[in-house]
Design a protein around this motif. Structure first.
Motif, PDB file in Angstrom:
ATOM      1  N   SER A   8       0.859  -1.179   0.000  1.00  0.00           N
ATOM      2  CA  SER A   8       0.000   0.000   0.000  1.00  0.00           C
ATOM      3  C   SER A   8       0.898   1.232   0.000  1.00  0.00           C
ATOM      4  O   SER A   8       2.083   1.149   0.309  1.00  0.00           O
ATOM      5  CB  SER A   8      -0.942   0.009   1.208  1.00  0.00           C
ATOM      6  OG  SER A   8      -0.217   0.086   2.405  1.00  0.00           O
ATOM      7  N   ALA A   9       0.334   2.374  -0.355  1.00  0.00           N
ATOM      8  CA  ALA A   9       1.124   3.601  -0.447  1.00  0.00           C
ATOM      9  C   ALA A   9       0.319   4.789   0.045  1.00  0.00           C
ATOM     10  O   ALA A   9      -0.893   4.879  -0.174  1.00  0.00           O
ATOM     11  CB  ALA A   9       1.562   3.837  -1.888  1.00  0.00           C
ATOM     12  N   VAL A  10       1.022   5.721   0.724  1.00  0.00           N
ATOM     13  CA  VAL A  10       0.414   6.945   1.227  1.00  0.00           C
ATOM     14  C   VAL A  10       1.352   8.104   0.902  1.00  0.00           C
ATOM     15  O   VAL A  10       2.554   8.028   1.164  1.00  0.00           O
ATOM     16  CB  VAL A  10       0.177   6.877   2.755  1.00  0.00           C
ATOM     17  CG1 VAL A  10      -0.404   8.175   3.274  1.00  0.00           C
ATOM     18  CG2 VAL A  10      -0.713   5.707   3.107  1.00  0.00           C
ATOM     19  N   GLY A  14      -1.303  12.820   2.835  1.00  0.00           N
ATOM     20  CA  GLY A  14      -2.311  11.934   3.402  1.00  0.00           C
ATOM     21  C   GLY A  14      -3.109  11.167   2.364  1.00  0.00           C
ATOM     22  O   GLY A  14      -4.000  10.398   2.715  1.00  0.00           O
ATOM     23  N   GLU A  15      -2.814  11.383   1.091  1.00  0.00           N
ATOM     24  CA  GLU A  15      -3.555  10.694   0.043  1.00  0.00           C
ATOM     25  C   GLU A  15      -3.137   9.221  -0.020  1.00  0.00           C
ATOM     26  O   GLU A  15      -1.970   8.891   0.110  1.00  0.00           O
ATOM     27  CB  GLU A  15      -3.351  11.377  -1.316  1.00  0.00           C
ATOM     28  CG  GLU A  15      -1.961  11.300  -1.908  1.00  0.00           C
ATOM     29  CD  GLU A  15      -0.938  12.277  -1.341  1.00  0.00           C
ATOM     30  OE1 GLU A  15       0.068  12.494  -2.011  1.00  0.00           O
ATOM     31  OE2 GLU A  15      -1.120  12.812  -0.230  1.00  0.00           O
ATOM     32  N   LYS A  16      -4.134   8.354  -0.171  1.00  0.00           N
ATOM     33  CA  LYS A  16      -3.879   6.917  -0.255  1.00  0.00           C
ATOM     34  C   LYS A  16      -3.964   6.482  -1.711  1.00  0.00           C
ATOM     35  O   LYS A  16      -4.831   6.952  -2.448  1.00  0.00           O
ATOM     36  CB  LYS A  16      -4.893   6.149   0.588  1.00  0.00           C
ATOM     37  CG  LYS A  16      -4.746   6.440   2.062  1.00  0.00           C
ATOM     38  CD  LYS A  16      -5.734   5.652   2.885  1.00  0.00           C
ATOM     39  CE  LYS A  16      -5.555   6.002   4.351  1.00  0.00           C
ATOM     40  NZ  LYS A  16      -6.480   5.265   5.202  1.00  0.00           N
ATOM     41  N   TYR A  17      -3.064   5.608  -2.089  1.00  0.00           N
ATOM     42  CA  TYR A  17      -3.007   5.137  -3.469  1.00  0.00           C
ATOM     43  C   TYR A  17      -3.199   3.631  -3.530  1.00  0.00           C
ATOM     44  O   TYR A  17      -2.679   2.896  -2.697  1.00  0.00           O
ATOM     45  CB  TYR A  17      -1.644   5.475  -4.098  1.00  0.00           C
ATOM     46  CG  TYR A  17      -1.390   6.945  -4.217  1.00  0.00           C
ATOM     47  CD1 TYR A  17      -2.003   7.700  -5.200  1.00  0.00           C
ATOM     48  CD2 TYR A  17      -0.527   7.578  -3.340  1.00  0.00           C
ATOM     49  CE1 TYR A  17      -1.767   9.064  -5.308  1.00  0.00           C
ATOM     50  CE2 TYR A  17      -0.276   8.943  -3.451  1.00  0.00           C
ATOM     51  CZ  TYR A  17      -0.896   9.671  -4.438  1.00  0.00           C
ATOM     52  OH  TYR A  17      -0.656  11.016  -4.542  1.00  0.00           O
ATOM     53  N   GLU A  18      -3.950   3.204  -4.533  1.00  0.00           N
ATOM     54  CA  GLU A  18      -4.030   1.782  -4.820  1.00  0.00           C
ATOM     55  C   GLU A  18      -2.728   1.375  -5.482  1.00  0.00           C
ATOM     56  O   GLU A  18      -2.158   2.123  -6.281  1.00  0.00           O
ATOM     57  CB  GLU A  18      -5.183   1.487  -5.778  1.00  0.00           C
ATOM     58  CG  GLU A  18      -6.535   1.543  -5.127  1.00  0.00           C
ATOM     59  CD  GLU A  18      -7.604   1.019  -6.066  1.00  0.00           C
ATOM     60  OE1 GLU A  18      -7.364   0.001  -6.747  1.00  0.00           O
ATOM     61  OE2 GLU A  18      -8.660   1.643  -6.116  1.00  0.00           O
ATOM     62  N   ILE A  52       6.286   9.768  -1.126  1.00  0.00           N
ATOM     63  CA  ILE A  52       5.322   8.685  -1.021  1.00  0.00           C
ATOM     64  C   ILE A  52       5.952   7.586  -0.172  1.00  0.00           C
ATOM     65  O   ILE A  52       7.146   7.311  -0.299  1.00  0.00           O
ATOM     66  CB  ILE A  52       4.885   8.184  -2.413  1.00  0.00           C
ATOM     67  CG1 ILE A  52       3.712   7.223  -2.290  1.00  0.00           C
ATOM     68  CG2 ILE A  52       6.035   7.591  -3.183  1.00  0.00           C
ATOM     69  CD1 ILE A  52       3.024   6.963  -3.621  1.00  0.00           C
ATOM     70  N   TYR A  55       4.128   0.701   2.188  1.00  0.00           N
ATOM     71  CA  TYR A  55       3.993  -0.223   3.307  1.00  0.00           C
ATOM     72  C   TYR A  55       3.808  -1.627   2.735  1.00  0.00           C
ATOM     73  O   TYR A  55       2.880  -1.859   1.948  1.00  0.00           O
ATOM     74  CB  TYR A  55       2.791   0.150   4.173  1.00  0.00           C
ATOM     75  CG  TYR A  55       2.934   1.521   4.784  1.00  0.00           C
ATOM     76  CD1 TYR A  55       3.580   1.689   5.997  1.00  0.00           C
ATOM     77  CD2 TYR A  55       2.446   2.651   4.135  1.00  0.00           C
ATOM     78  CE1 TYR A  55       3.728   2.952   6.564  1.00  0.00           C
ATOM     79  CE2 TYR A  55       2.593   3.914   4.682  1.00  0.00           C
ATOM     80  CZ  TYR A  55       3.235   4.051   5.890  1.00  0.00           C
ATOM     81  OH  TYR A  55       3.385   5.305   6.438  1.00  0.00           O
ATOM     82  N   THR A  76      10.178   5.228   2.237  1.00  0.00           N
ATOM     83  CA  THR A  76       9.746   6.537   1.762  1.00  0.00           C
ATOM     84  C   THR A  76      10.639   6.981   0.610  1.00  0.00           C
ATOM     85  O   THR A  76      11.852   6.909   0.693  1.00  0.00           O
ATOM     86  CB  THR A  76       9.787   7.582   2.895  1.00  0.00           C
ATOM     87  OG1 THR A  76       8.910   7.147   3.939  1.00  0.00           O
ATOM     88  CG2 THR A  76       9.351   8.955   2.405  1.00  0.00           C
TER      89      THR A  76
END
Length: 80
Positions: A8-10, A14-18, A52, A55, A76
């Motif tokens: 997963s990525a943030v 605070g934006e979350k990415y698929e 970015i 995780y 990161t």
């Protein structure tokens, strides 16, 4: 035994990415069948993002009822 990895990525805003799985294969000269090389692509990053964080975790299982989650240190990457 089976191993399934998830990513997963943030972004720093605070934006979350698929992080869709693009495919992969066994790693050449790997130590075991769990050594994999795979890739994923994130599309449409926020233009204001400066970093970015990825995780990664994996599930290792011997059966449907015997599994263990393994969390790895986040990574990161600066975008500027």
């Amino acid at each position: 035994m089976a191993v399934e990895a998830k990513l997963s990525a943030v972004g720093n805003l605070g934006e979350k990415y698929e992080v869709p799985y693009n495919g992969g294969s066994g790693t050449k000269d790997g130590d075991s069948c769990e050594d994999l090389t795979w890739n994923a692509t994130i599309h449409v990053l926020d233009p204001g993002a400066t970093s970015i964080t990825f995780y990664l975790f994996a599930h290792r299982s011997n059966s449907q009822s015997d599994f263990k989650r393994i969390d790895f240190d986040p990574i990161t990457i600066k975008l500027n």
